[in-house]
Design a protein around this motif. Structure first.
Motif, PDB file in Angstrom:
ATOM      1  N   ARG A 103     -55.767  -1.115  20.649  1.00 49.47           N
ATOM      2  CA  ARG A 103     -57.087  -0.509  20.533  1.00 49.47           C
ATOM      3  C   ARG A 103     -58.135  -1.427  21.143  1.00 49.47           C
ATOM      4  N   LEU A 104     -59.218  -0.807  21.589  1.00 54.69           N
ATOM      5  CA  LEU A 104     -60.377  -1.534  22.086  1.00 54.69           C
ATOM      6  C   LEU A 104     -61.534  -1.179  21.175  1.00 54.69           C
ATOM      7  N   VAL A 105     -61.962  -2.142  20.362  1.00 57.86           N
ATOM      8  CA  VAL A 105     -63.050  -1.915  19.408  1.00 57.86           C
ATOM      9  C   VAL A 105     -64.381  -2.114  20.127  1.00 57.86           C
ATOM     10  N   THR A 106     -65.262  -1.139  20.011  1.00 58.48           N
ATOM     11  CA  THR A 106     -66.568  -1.188  20.665  1.00 58.48           C
ATOM     12  C   THR A 106     -67.671  -1.369  19.631  1.00 58.48           C
ATOM     13  N   ARG A 136     -75.006  -5.890  22.766  1.00 56.71           N
ATOM     14  CA  ARG A 136     -73.896  -5.374  21.981  1.00 56.71           C
ATOM     15  C   ARG A 136     -73.112  -4.282  22.701  1.00 56.71           C
ATOM     16  N   GLU A 137     -73.786  -3.495  23.511  1.00 53.75           N
ATOM     17  CA  GLU A 137     -73.084  -2.414  24.196  1.00 53.75           C
ATOM     18  C   GLU A 137     -72.208  -2.916  25.342  1.00 53.75           C
ATOM     19  N   SER A 138     -72.241  -4.237  25.611  1.00 47.47           N
ATOM     20  CA  SER A 138     -71.431  -4.793  26.701  1.00 47.47           C
ATOM     21  C   SER A 138     -70.225  -5.575  26.197  1.00 47.47           C
ATOM     22  N   THR A 198     -65.584   2.006  30.301  1.00 49.02           N
ATOM     23  CA  THR A 198     -66.709   2.167  29.376  1.00 49.02           C
ATOM     24  C   THR A 198     -67.845   1.185  29.668  1.00 49.02           C
ATOM     25  N   GLY A 199     -67.708   0.412  30.759  1.00 51.18           N
ATOM     26  CA  GLY A 199     -68.776  -0.498  31.161  1.00 51.18           C
ATOM     27  C   GLY A 199     -68.961  -1.693  30.253  1.00 51.18           C
ATOM     28  N   ARG A 200     -67.879  -2.149  29.615  1.00 48.72           N
ATOM     29  CA  ARG A 200     -67.960  -3.305  28.715  1.00 48.72           C
ATOM     30  C   ARG A 200     -67.340  -4.520  29.402  1.00 48.72           C
ATOM     31  N   ARG A 201     -68.190  -5.406  29.804  1.00 44.95           N
ATOM     32  CA  ARG A 201     -67.758  -6.533  30.638  1.00 44.95           C
ATOM     33  C   ARG A 201     -67.169  -7.676  29.825  1.00 44.95           C
ATOM     34  N   HIS A 202     -67.671  -7.882  28.627  1.00 47.03           N
ATOM     35  CA  HIS A 202     -67.332  -9.090  27.860  1.00 47.03           C
ATOM     36  C   HIS A 202     -66.272  -8.752  26.815  1.00 47.03           C
ATOM     37  N   VAL A 203     -65.055  -9.248  27.066  1.00 47.07           N
ATOM     38  CA  VAL A 203     -63.885  -8.860  26.283  1.00 47.07           C
ATOM     39  C   VAL A 203     -63.419 -10.046  25.446  1.00 47.07           C
TER      40      VAL A 203
END
Length: 270
Positions: A103-106, A136-138, A198-203
């Motif tokens: 899973r990828l938690v956003t 937070r959205e990233s 989803t445009g989330r750069r920071h993992v």
């Protein structure tokens, strides 16, 4: 005559073995990429029935096999983060069995924290990079990667029976067997693909240091940002800039990432 392990440990010979092994792994990744989606197609768990199957698989691995979480009456492992997570899985096409999930938690706001911020805050106290350093959205976190025992392959599994968690080579073709050691890698690639989409750069991810080192071998350069702590074994917080991920991969692994990304993109939005 020196054996293989002795030669591999020699200062001059060891690096040569490492490079040769990396080249062989990349070649195998190229072969796996050609047929992976036909044998073990990556999927998004969009429907309630799919998510229920994901939670059942996680219960089998995290609660029954590993004992990381208490067993539940409904035989489903889930938590508060699942409602704002994207769930990916791979299914064994020949049998229909789910072969692994991640899973990828956003998060959208400061009141929505990542799992590591809730459960492992001490590991982030002096972290060089933290989720709250970015909008937070990233940010996002990879978690709950689970692969059932029958789909894991170690050296001893080639000779172990199904009752011991091994792969029964009488049931699977040689092409399918080549895929099984790659399921966990494909799941990490699934999470990376979803972060891009989803445009989330920071993992971020909380894993055992030895697993992070193994991912470096693949070309996934997780950066340790805090100390290892006791959390179902020794685990440390890691970070990767998603935009830099493809550049670190060898061509074969990069192709596998593209294959997985394309398969999941075709299913979005759920």
């Amino acid at each position: 005559m020196p054996d293989f392990e002795t030669l591999r440990g020699l200062p001059l010979v060891g690096p040569w073995f490492a490079r040769a092994r990396a080249r062989l792994a990349d070649h195998e990744a190229e072969r796996v990429a050609r047929h992976f989606t036909h044998l073990l197609p990556p999927r998004l768990a969009c429907e309630p029935a799919e998510r229920d199957e994901v939670f059942a698989l996680r219960h089998g691995v995290y609660c029954e096999e590993l004992g990381f979480e208490p067993e539940r009456e409904d035989r489903r492992e889930s938590d508060v983060f699942d409602a704002r997570a994207l769930h990916a899985y791979v299914r064994h096409a020949a049998t229909g069995a789910m072969a692994g999930t991640v899973r990828l938690v956003t998060t959208q706001g400061i009141d929505e924290r990542l799992p590591m911020e809730v459960h492992c805050s001490e590991a982030l106290a002096d972290a060089t990079i933290r989720p709250d350093h970015f909008p937070r959205e990233s940010v996002c976190e990879i978690s709950r990667l689970a692969v059932p025992a029958r789909f894991r392959r170690r050296a001893t599994d080639r000779f172990a029976g199904a009752a011991n968690g091994g792969i029964d080579t009488r049931r699977y073709s040689s092409s399918e067997l080549r895929c099984f050691p790659w399921i966990a890698i494909a799941l990490y690639f699934s999470a990376a693909a979803l972060s891009r989409q989803t445009g989330r750069r920071h993992v971020f991810v909380m894993v055992e240091p030895r697993l992070a080192r193994a991912m470096h071998f693949v070309g996934i350069a997780f950066q340790q940002i805090g100390p290892a702590i006791e959390f179902h074994g020794q685990r440390a917080p890691y970070y990767i800039d998603r935009e830099r991920l493809p550049g670190g991969l060898a061509p074969g692994f990069r192709r596998l990432l593209v294959v997985v990304d394309d398969a999941l993109a075709a299913q979005r939005p759920c």
